[in-house]
Design a protein around this motif. Structure first.
Motif, short mmCIF file in Angstrom:
data_model
loop_
_atom_site.label_atom_id
_atom_site.label_comp_id
_atom_site.label_asym_id
_atom_site.label_seq_id
_atom_site.Cartn_x
_atom_site.Cartn_y
_atom_site.Cartn_z
N GLU A 38 0.85 -1.19 0.00
CA GLU A 38 0.00 0.00 0.00
C GLU A 38 0.89 1.24 0.00
OE1 GLU A 38 -3.95 1.23 2.31
OE2 GLU A 38 -2.17 1.23 3.59
N LEU A 62 -1.39 -1.04 -4.04
CA LEU A 62 -2.63 -0.45 -3.52
C LEU A 62 -2.35 1.03 -3.32
CD1 LEU A 62 -3.41 -3.11 -0.77
CD2 LEU A 62 -4.30 -3.04 -3.11
N ASN A 64 -3.37 4.42 -2.11
CA ASN A 64 -4.33 4.93 -1.14
C ASN A 64 -3.79 6.26 -0.61
OD1 ASN A 64 -6.14 5.43 0.88
ND2 ASN A 64 -5.76 3.54 2.01
N THR A 70 -8.94 5.75 5.03
CA THR A 70 -9.50 4.79 4.08
C THR A 70 -8.72 3.49 4.20
OG1 THR A 70 -10.01 6.60 2.58
CG2 THR A 70 -10.06 4.37 1.66
N LYS A 71 -9.39 2.42 4.62
CA LYS A 71 -8.72 1.14 4.85
C LYS A 71 -8.95 0.21 3.66
CE LYS A 71 -7.51 2.50 8.94
NZ LYS A 71 -6.16 2.94 9.18
N THR A 72 -7.90 -0.01 2.88
CA THR A 72 -8.00 -0.90 1.72
C THR A 72 -7.05 -2.09 1.83
OG1 THR A 72 -6.29 0.34 0.51
CG2 THR A 72 -8.58 1.02 0.19
N LYS A 75 -8.59 -5.59 3.10
CA LYS A 75 -9.58 -6.08 2.13
C LYS A 75 -8.90 -6.68 0.91
CE LYS A 75 -13.10 -2.71 3.42
NZ LYS A 75 -13.81 -1.51 3.01
N ALA A 76 -7.88 -6.02 0.42
CA ALA A 76 -7.18 -6.52 -0.77
C ALA A 76 -6.50 -7.86 -0.50
CB ALA A 76 -6.15 -5.49 -1.23
#
Length: 125
Positions: A38, A62, A64, A70-72, A75-76
């Motif tokens: 990220e 990722l 971001n 924003t939490k990605t 999830k990824a």
């Protein structure tokens, strides 16, 4: 990191890129799996030592711009297809994200080794 694995999952946020670069140096040439990082902007891709990434390791960026809100990351990782065999997993990110990912790994079969490193953000004490 355990190098006797069928595949590898190496993941981290921007703060982990120096450690990721170090981990890549020790991987076998034929290593396969995922490298998930990220970053805040596309320019941050230059921080990765691309020459150390084995051909069989898929790089997933990722992007971001607001990682604090924003939490990605988790999830990824949770959505990645699980490969055959026993993986070695290395995760370094913000504590909340690491805990989500680590919980997910408890539901997966045959994991050789999981190493989780977390960072607590927002604590001023």
């Amino acid at each position: 990191m355990a190098l006797a694995a069928d595949w590898f999952l190496i993941t981290g946020d921007m703060t982990a890129i120096p450690a990721i670069n170090n981990n890549l140096k020790g991987l076998p040439e034929k290593a396969r799996g995922y490298l998930v990082i990220e970053i805040i902007s596309e320019q941050d891709q230059s921080l990765l030592n691309h020459s150390e990434v084995p051909d069989g390791l898929e790089i997933i960026w990722l992007i971001n711009a607001l990682p604090d809100t924003t939490k990605t990351f988790s999830k990824a990782i949770i959505q990645l297809p699980w490969l055959n065999g026993e993986p070695t997993i290395w995760v370094a990110a913000e504590l909340e994200e690491v805990l989500r990912v680590r919980h997910h790994f408890t539901t997966m079969p045959r994991i050789k080794k999981v190493i989780c490193i977390s960072v607590v953000t927002g604590n001023t004490e």
